[in-house]
Write a protein that holds these residues in place. Sequence first.
Motif, PDB file in Angstrom:
ATOM      1  N   MET A   1       0.802  -1.198   0.000  1.00 53.67           N
ATOM      2  CA  MET A   1       0.000   0.000   0.000  1.00 53.67           C
ATOM      3  C   MET A   1       0.847   1.267   0.000  1.00 53.67           C
ATOM      4  SD  MET A   1      -3.493  -0.392   1.595  1.00 53.67           S
ATOM      5  CE  MET A   1      -4.534  -1.688   1.067  1.00 53.67           C
ATOM      6  N   ASP A   2       2.033   1.210   0.607  1.00 57.14           N
ATOM      7  CA  ASP A   2       2.862   2.410   0.671  1.00 57.14           C
ATOM      8  C   ASP A   2       3.876   2.471  -0.465  1.00 57.14           C
ATOM      9  OD1 ASP A   2       4.702   0.523   1.400  1.00 57.14           O
ATOM     10  OD2 ASP A   2       5.141   1.373   3.356  1.00 57.14           O
ATOM     11  N   GLY A   3       3.772   1.556  -1.437  1.00 58.88           N
ATOM     12  CA  GLY A   3       4.649   1.583  -2.594  1.00 58.88           C
ATOM     13  C   GLY A   3       5.952   0.828  -2.416  1.00 58.88           C
ATOM     14  N   THR A   4       6.160   0.180  -1.266  1.00 56.81           N
ATOM     15  CA  THR A   4       7.403  -0.554  -1.047  1.00 56.81           C
ATOM     16  C   THR A   4       7.259  -2.042  -1.324  1.00 56.81           C
ATOM     17  OG1 THR A   4       6.939  -0.864   1.298  1.00 56.81           O
ATOM     18  CG2 THR A   4       8.221   1.099   0.669  1.00 56.81           C
ATOM     19  N   SER A   5       6.077  -2.497  -1.632  1.00 54.42           N
ATOM     20  CA  SER A   5       5.817  -3.907  -1.915  1.00 54.42           C
ATOM     21  C   SER A   5       5.189  -4.039  -3.293  1.00 54.42           C
ATOM     22  CB  SER A   5       4.863  -4.486  -0.875  1.00 54.42           C
ATOM     23  OG  SER A   5       5.391  -4.337   0.415  1.00 54.42           O
ATOM     24  N   SER A   6       5.402  -5.205  -3.915  1.00 51.66           N
ATOM     25  CA  SER A   6       4.786  -5.427  -5.224  1.00 51.66           C
ATOM     26  C   SER A   6       4.561  -6.903  -5.469  1.00 51.66           C
ATOM     27  CB  SER A   6       5.675  -4.850  -6.334  1.00 51.66           C
ATOM     28  OG  SER A   6       6.926  -5.499  -6.340  1.00 51.66           O
ATOM     29  N   ILE A   7       3.517  -7.209  -6.207  1.00 54.44           N
ATOM     30  CA  ILE A   7       3.240  -8.587  -6.609  1.00 54.44           C
ATOM     31  C   ILE A   7       4.110  -8.884  -7.820  1.00 54.44           C
ATOM     32  CG2 ILE A   7       1.503 -10.160  -7.525  1.00 54.44           C
ATOM     33  CD1 ILE A   7      -0.540  -8.668  -5.781  1.00 54.44           C
ATOM     34  N   VAL A   8       4.873  -9.976  -7.748  1.00 55.69           N
ATOM     35  CA  VAL A   8       5.781 -10.326  -8.835  1.00 55.69           C
ATOM     36  C   VAL A   8       5.268 -11.473  -9.692  1.00 55.69           C
ATOM     37  CG1 VAL A   8       7.846  -9.402  -7.726  1.00 55.69           C
ATOM     38  CG2 VAL A   8       7.191 -11.763  -7.306  1.00 55.69           C
ATOM     39  N   GLU A   9       4.308 -12.231  -9.179  1.00 54.86           N
ATOM     40  CA  GLU A   9       3.699 -13.319  -9.945  1.00 54.86           C
ATOM     41  C   GLU A   9       2.285 -13.541  -9.444  1.00 54.86           C
ATOM     42  OE1 GLU A   9       4.514 -17.974 -11.219  1.00 54.86           O
ATOM     43  OE2 GLU A   9       5.468 -17.213  -9.431  1.00 54.86           O
ATOM     44  N   GLY A  10       1.362 -13.826 -10.341  1.00 50.10           N
ATOM     45  CA  GLY A  10      -0.005 -14.127  -9.951  1.00 50.10           C
ATOM     46  C   GLY A  10      -0.771 -12.906  -9.490  1.00 50.10           C
ATOM     47  N   THR A  11      -1.646 -13.133  -8.517  1.00 54.15           N
ATOM     48  CA  THR A  11      -2.488 -12.060  -8.001  1.00 54.15           C
ATOM     49  C   THR A  11      -2.432 -12.029  -6.484  1.00 54.15           C
ATOM     50  OG1 THR A  11      -4.474 -13.421  -7.735  1.00 54.15           O
ATOM     51  CG2 THR A  11      -4.138 -12.393  -9.885  1.00 54.15           C
TER      52      THR A  11
ATOM     53  N   ILE B   1      -4.713 -11.481  -2.861  1.00 54.08           N
ATOM     54  CA  ILE B   1      -5.962 -12.066  -2.391  1.00 54.08           C
ATOM     55  C   ILE B   1      -7.084 -11.110  -2.762  1.00 54.08           C
ATOM     56  CG2 ILE B   1      -7.212 -12.968  -0.399  1.00 54.08           C
ATOM     57  CD1 ILE B   1      -4.599 -14.500  -0.992  1.00 54.08           C
ATOM     58  N   THR B   2      -8.066 -11.611  -3.516  1.00 56.41           N
ATOM     59  CA  THR B   2      -9.165 -10.784  -3.990  1.00 56.41           C
ATOM     60  C   THR B   2     -10.494 -11.338  -3.498  1.00 56.41           C
ATOM     61  OG1 THR B   2      -9.477 -12.061  -6.025  1.00 56.41           O
ATOM     62  CG2 THR B   2      -7.848 -10.269  -6.094  1.00 56.41           C
TER      63      THR B   2
ATOM     64  N   GLU C   1     -12.674 -12.796  -5.161  1.00 52.08           N
ATOM     65  CA  GLU C   1     -12.954 -14.110  -5.754  1.00 52.08           C
ATOM     66  C   GLU C   1     -12.327 -15.251  -4.946  1.00 52.08           C
ATOM     67  OE1 GLU C   1      -9.835 -15.314  -9.191  1.00 52.08           O
ATOM     68  OE2 GLU C   1     -11.099 -13.614  -9.691  1.00 52.08           O
ATOM     69  N   HIS C   2     -11.423 -14.943  -4.056  1.00 52.15           N
ATOM     70  CA  HIS C   2     -10.786 -15.957  -3.220  1.00 52.15           C
ATOM     71  C   HIS C   2     -11.537 -16.214  -1.917  1.00 52.15           C
ATOM     72  CE1 HIS C   2      -7.154 -14.632  -5.628  1.00 52.15           C
ATOM     73  NE2 HIS C   2      -7.270 -15.915  -5.890  1.00 52.15           N
ATOM     74  N   ILE C   3     -12.582 -15.456  -1.650  1.00 51.25           N
ATOM     75  CA  ILE C   3     -13.348 -15.639  -0.417  1.00 51.25           C
ATOM     76  C   ILE C   3     -13.870 -17.069  -0.352  1.00 51.25           C
ATOM     77  CG2 ILE C   3     -15.441 -14.963   0.846  1.00 51.25           C
ATOM     78  CD1 ILE C   3     -14.998 -12.118  -0.244  1.00 51.25           C
ATOM     79  N   GLY C   4     -13.628 -17.714   0.778  1.00 50.44           N
ATOM     80  CA  GLY C   4     -14.074 -19.085   0.986  1.00 50.44           C
ATOM     81  C   GLY C   4     -13.132 -20.135   0.423  1.00 50.44           C
ATOM     82  N   LYS C   5     -12.025 -19.712  -0.186  1.00 50.47           N
ATOM     83  CA  LYS C   5     -11.044 -20.637  -0.744  1.00 50.47           C
ATOM     84  C   LYS C   5      -9.775 -20.582   0.099  1.00 50.47           C
ATOM     85  CE  LYS C   5     -12.769 -20.019  -5.424  1.00 50.47           C
ATOM     86  NZ  LYS C   5     -12.456 -19.587  -6.782  1.00 50.47           N
ATOM     87  N   ASN C   6      -9.047 -21.664   0.116  1.00 56.01           N
ATOM     88  CA  ASN C   6      -7.792 -21.722   0.863  1.00 56.01           C
ATOM     89  C   ASN C   6      -6.647 -21.327  -0.055  1.00 56.01           C
ATOM     90  OD1 ASN C   6      -9.183 -22.632   3.100  1.00 56.01           O
ATOM     91  ND2 ASN C   6      -8.789 -24.774   2.678  1.00 56.01           N
ATOM     92  N   VAL C   7      -6.318 -20.044  -0.053  1.00 58.11           N
ATOM     93  CA  VAL C   7      -5.252 -19.525  -0.900  1.00 58.11           C
ATOM     94  C   VAL C   7      -4.246 -18.758  -0.060  1.00 58.11           C
ATOM     95  CG1 VAL C   7      -6.691 -19.380  -2.970  1.00 58.11           C
ATOM     96  CG2 VAL C   7      -6.509 -17.400  -1.469  1.00 58.11           C
ATOM     97  N   ALA C   8      -3.049 -18.568  -0.639  1.00 58.32           N
ATOM     98  CA  ALA C   8      -1.998 -17.834   0.059  1.00 58.32           C
ATOM     99  C   ALA C   8      -1.220 -16.984  -0.920  1.00 58.32           C
ATOM    100  CB  ALA C   8      -1.056 -18.806   0.754  1.00 58.32           C
ATOM    101  N   LEU C   9      -0.856 -15.799  -0.488  1.00 49.15           N
ATOM    102  CA  LEU C   9       0.070 -14.933  -1.194  1.00 49.15           C
ATOM    103  C   LEU C   9       1.364 -15.055  -0.407  1.00 49.15           C
ATOM    104  CD1 LEU C   9       0.624 -12.707  -3.317  1.00 49.15           C
ATOM    105  CD2 LEU C   9      -0.135 -11.054  -1.610  1.00 49.15           C
TER     106      LEU C   9
END
Length: 78
Positions: free
Chosen positions: A1-11, A13-14, A16-24
């Motif tokens: 959120m502060d611009g120091t982090s970024s997603i490098v692959e995939g997505t 948690i959105t 559409e992931h509600i109720g699913k067992n996913v991890a970033l």
Amino acid sequence: MDGTSSIVEGTGITEEHIGKNVALIEQTLAEENELGVGDEITVTNPRDETAVMELEVSGSMKWASCTGINMKIKNTIS
């Protein structure tokens, strides 16, 4: 959120992931364990080894504050 982090692959948690067992997961963790989007990881509660959860990797992220991490995890790749 502060611009120091970024997603490098995939997505991230959105909705559409509600109720699913996913991890970033952190990029170094993913690289050192040869994990990518769609792979499964097994997470165990260290206080109760009978509490186990399978999570699907939705993506990897580079956090500025997580450099130099050396972690290994037991993973299951489907």
